[in-house]
Design a protein around this motif. Structure first.
Motif, mmCIF file in Angstrom:
data_model
loop_
_atom_site.group_PDB
_atom_site.id
_atom_site.type_symbol
_atom_site.label_atom_id
_atom_site.label_comp_id
_atom_site.label_asym_id
_atom_site.label_seq_id
_atom_site.Cartn_x
_atom_site.Cartn_y
_atom_site.Cartn_z
ATOM 1 N N SER A 14 5.969 20.616 2.589
ATOM 2 C CA SER A 14 6.762 21.608 3.322
ATOM 3 C C SER A 14 7.716 20.938 4.296
ATOM 4 O O SER A 14 8.895 21.324 4.402
ATOM 5 N N GLN B 190 0.414 20.561 0.849
ATOM 6 C CA GLN B 190 1.394 21.576 1.227
ATOM 7 C C GLN B 190 2.052 21.231 2.562
ATOM 8 O O GLN B 190 3.261 21.401 2.729
ATOM 9 N N ASP C 278 4.872 27.584 -4.201
ATOM 10 C CA ASP C 278 6.321 27.405 -4.170
ATOM 11 C C ASP C 278 6.762 26.586 -5.384
ATOM 12 O O ASP C 278 6.164 25.564 -5.732
ATOM 13 N N HIS D 32 14.980 23.937 2.535
ATOM 14 C CA HIS D 32 14.216 25.052 1.963
ATOM 15 C C HIS D 32 12.851 25.136 2.631
ATOM 16 O O HIS D 32 12.129 24.140 2.718
ATOM 17 N N ASP E 46 1.503 27.356 -1.301
ATOM 18 C CA ASP E 46 1.347 26.244 -2.241
ATOM 19 C C ASP E 46 1.772 26.607 -3.661
ATOM 20 O O ASP E 46 1.706 25.766 -4.564
ATOM 21 N N VAL F 266 9.078 26.167 2.627
ATOM 22 C CA VAL F 266 7.969 26.466 1.725
ATOM 23 C C VAL F 266 7.051 27.479 2.395
ATOM 24 O O VAL F 266 6.629 27.282 3.537
ATOM 25 N N MET G 228 10.392 18.983 2.233
ATOM 26 C CA MET G 228 11.284 19.896 1.517
ATOM 27 C C MET G 228 12.325 20.495 2.455
ATOM 28 O O MET G 228 13.508 20.607 2.107
ATOM 29 N N GLU G 229 11.915 20.855 3.649
ATOM 30 C CA GLU G 229 12.858 21.455 4.591
ATOM 31 C C GLU G 229 13.848 20.420 5.127
ATOM 32 O O GLU G 229 15.039 20.698 5.280
ATOM 33 N N ILE H 213 7.400 22.778 -4.928
ATOM 34 C CA ILE H 213 6.197 21.949 -4.877
ATOM 35 C C ILE H 213 5.698 21.680 -6.288
ATOM 36 O O ILE H 213 5.314 20.560 -6.630
#
Length: 516
Positions: free
Chosen positions: A182, A178, A198, A191, A196, A193, A185-186, A201
């Motif tokens: 995270s 995670q 999400d 985005h 876990d 998160v 992803m950002e 993911i």
């Protein structure tokens, strides 16, 4: 990379006999009279040296070839000439100093064509499209300005990670995943998160797991015999296409869903700055976005997201295993962090220069068990001469990263986890090995290294890691068992992770609240 799994299925592939004539013709290569191929294992007609490779931990067999034949080895994988490099010096000489000739990829069929990882920089042939993707990656992940801009995300996510670890320490592997997902992803999609569960993911995990199940680069017959992609799924030898179809569905989802999310938010004016939105805005400034532009941006974003999660989480799982097995090293690491950072705050990036022992622990972590033992093969663009040996054009070049990390001439007693070996800087920095070579080096290596640093130091500052005990109160030392494959991680093991003190608990909770 596992060079080939299930090679015996060649005997059951009905259509394979139609390839024999082509195979024999393609295998006739002229060698300059002034040079011969490097030494290597015996080769059989049609199979080459494939029959000598086990299905598991092939890096060890390739290392044995290096011991027997030298740092550079010549083999044949069916009709494909292969150069196996077990020496860091040779890898540096060829893949760094002569990178213009060694930065191509073999033509892979399974991953980009059947599984759907099209236009991914990992598999792109060397050329203009590759250079464009590489520049995008360098702009986002190599400049100090860009890397420093990600620090706030990493600080926040390490606070979330510690709070999760405090709550459910037994799920440390999930928390590492995670944390990594995270951050990426950002950065890639803008985005955040929150847990876990999400959906993004989940999308990445399904794509990654199905890809690994279907096979890795140069693992399947279709990568050596492209005509096999035409075999129906019901035909003997065509079962790989069933797994490929499943993976293709999930990979397509990874390409499309987060990309559409960014596009929709850009239209509504709610998009946060990200790797994807920056590329889209840059393209909009110079003209209309084409379908080709979209496909390239989707691929670049999906590649960064998928590749940036797995290896960091794997390295951190290896860190926990090493510290459980070496409590004195972990105690020394904690002492240094306490001395430099104190007990009133969490470690920060600015502390790194004052933590030399910590730096040595991270170097040894990279070397002790490399996450990607064989990397991804390179390909020669033209023939070459090295050390008096002939290296043919269009040869698959396999850098045995695991063998380099276990080289006793560079790292004495290589199976030992020994951070002190770097204190006098006498030995090669493993970071020069584990992230690949030349123009194919992992573009996100600095971001990954920074994430590992902040995780290692934050865990040391707040957590104790100890062995579990059996019913008789005897400590259980986890075994040194690792998975085989493209990415190699420790097999599941148990340990005790607890807060060092009430003060550490309060600090974790305060930092978590401050980031919400």
């Amino acid at each position: 990379m596992t060079i080939l799994s299930g090679w015996s299925s060649i005997l059951t592939a009905v259509c394979l006999t139609t390839l024999v004539t082509l195979l024999l013709q393609a295998s006739r290569r002229k060698v300059p009279k002034c040079a011969s191929f490097p030494p290597g294992p015996t080769r059989l007609p049609l199979l080459g040296s494939v029959h000598l490779l086990p299905q598991q931990f092939q890096e060890r067999t390739l290392a044995e070839w290096g011991t027997k034949y030298g740092g550079i080895v010549y083999a044949k994988l069916f009709r494909t000439p292969a150069i196996v490099i077990n020496s860091y010096k040779i890898a540096h000489d060829l893949m760094e100093k002569r990178s213009g000739n060694y930065s191509d990829r073999p033509r892979f069929i399974l991953i980009p064509e059947l599984l759907g990882w099209k236009n991914s920089i990992v598999h792109l042939r060397y050329g203009e499209q590759f250079r464009m993707h590489r520049k995008w990656m360098q702009d986002a992940f190599r400049s100090k300005e860009a890397l420093d801009s990600y620090r706030s995300i990493q600080r926040r996510e390490v606070s979330v990670f510690l709070a999760n670890l405090l709550s459910t320490p037994e799920a440390f592997m999930t928390h590492f995943t995670q944390f990594s997902a995270s951050i990426i992803m950002e950065i890639v999609y803008g985005h955040r998160v929150l847990n876990d569960k999400d959906k993004f993911i989940g999308i990445a995990e399904r794509a990654g797991e199905s890809t690994v199940t279907a096979g890795s680069p140069a693992t399947m017959l279709v990568d050596f015999f492209p005509i096999m992609k035409l075999i129906p799924e019901w035909c003997p030898g065509g079962g790989f296409k069933t797994k490929a179809a499943v993976a293709h569905k999930y990979v397509s989802e990874l390409y499309e869903v987060p990309y559409r999310m960014v596009r929709e938010k850009m239209k509504s004016g709610t998009a946060r700055p990200s790797f994807t939105s920056n590329l889209l805005e840059r393209r909009d400034r110079v003209g209309k976005l084409t379908l080709e532009d979209e496909e390239n941006i989707k691929a670049a974003a999906a590649t960064v997201y998928s590749a940036g999660t797995e290896t960091t989480a794997t390295a951190m799982m290896t860190f926990i295993l090493a510290m459980v097995r070496h409590p004195s090293i972990y105690s020394k690491l904690q002492d240094e962090v306490d001395r430099v950072v104190g007990l009133e705050r969490l470690p920060d990036f600015e502390d790194r220069a004052a933590l030399p022992y910590t730096e040595c622990v991270i170097k040894e972590l990279y070397r002790w068990h490399v996450p990607v033992p064989l990397g991804i093969p390179h390909n020669t663009l033209k023939s070459d001469i090295y050390g008096g040996y002939h290296i043919p054009e269009n040869a698959m070049v396999i850098a045995n990263i695991w063998a380099m990390s276990q080289d006793e001439d560079i790292y004495p007693n290589p199976t030992d986890f020994n951070p002190e070996r770097y204190m006098d800087n006498a030995e090669e920095d493993p970071k020069n090995i584990v992230f690949g070579f030349g123009r194919r080096q992992c573009p996100g290596n600095e971001l990954a290294d920074r994430s590992i640093f902040i995780l290692v130091t934050s865990i040391a500052a707040t957590m104790n890691i100890t062995k579990v005990k059996d019913t008789s109160r005897a400590e259980i030392t986890p075994s040194l068992d690792f998975t085989s494959g493209f990415v190699s991680r420790p097999e599941a093991f148990s340990c005790e992770i607890t807060a060092r003190s009430d003060k550490a608990v309060r600090l974790i909770r305060q930092m978590k609240v401050a980031t919400e």
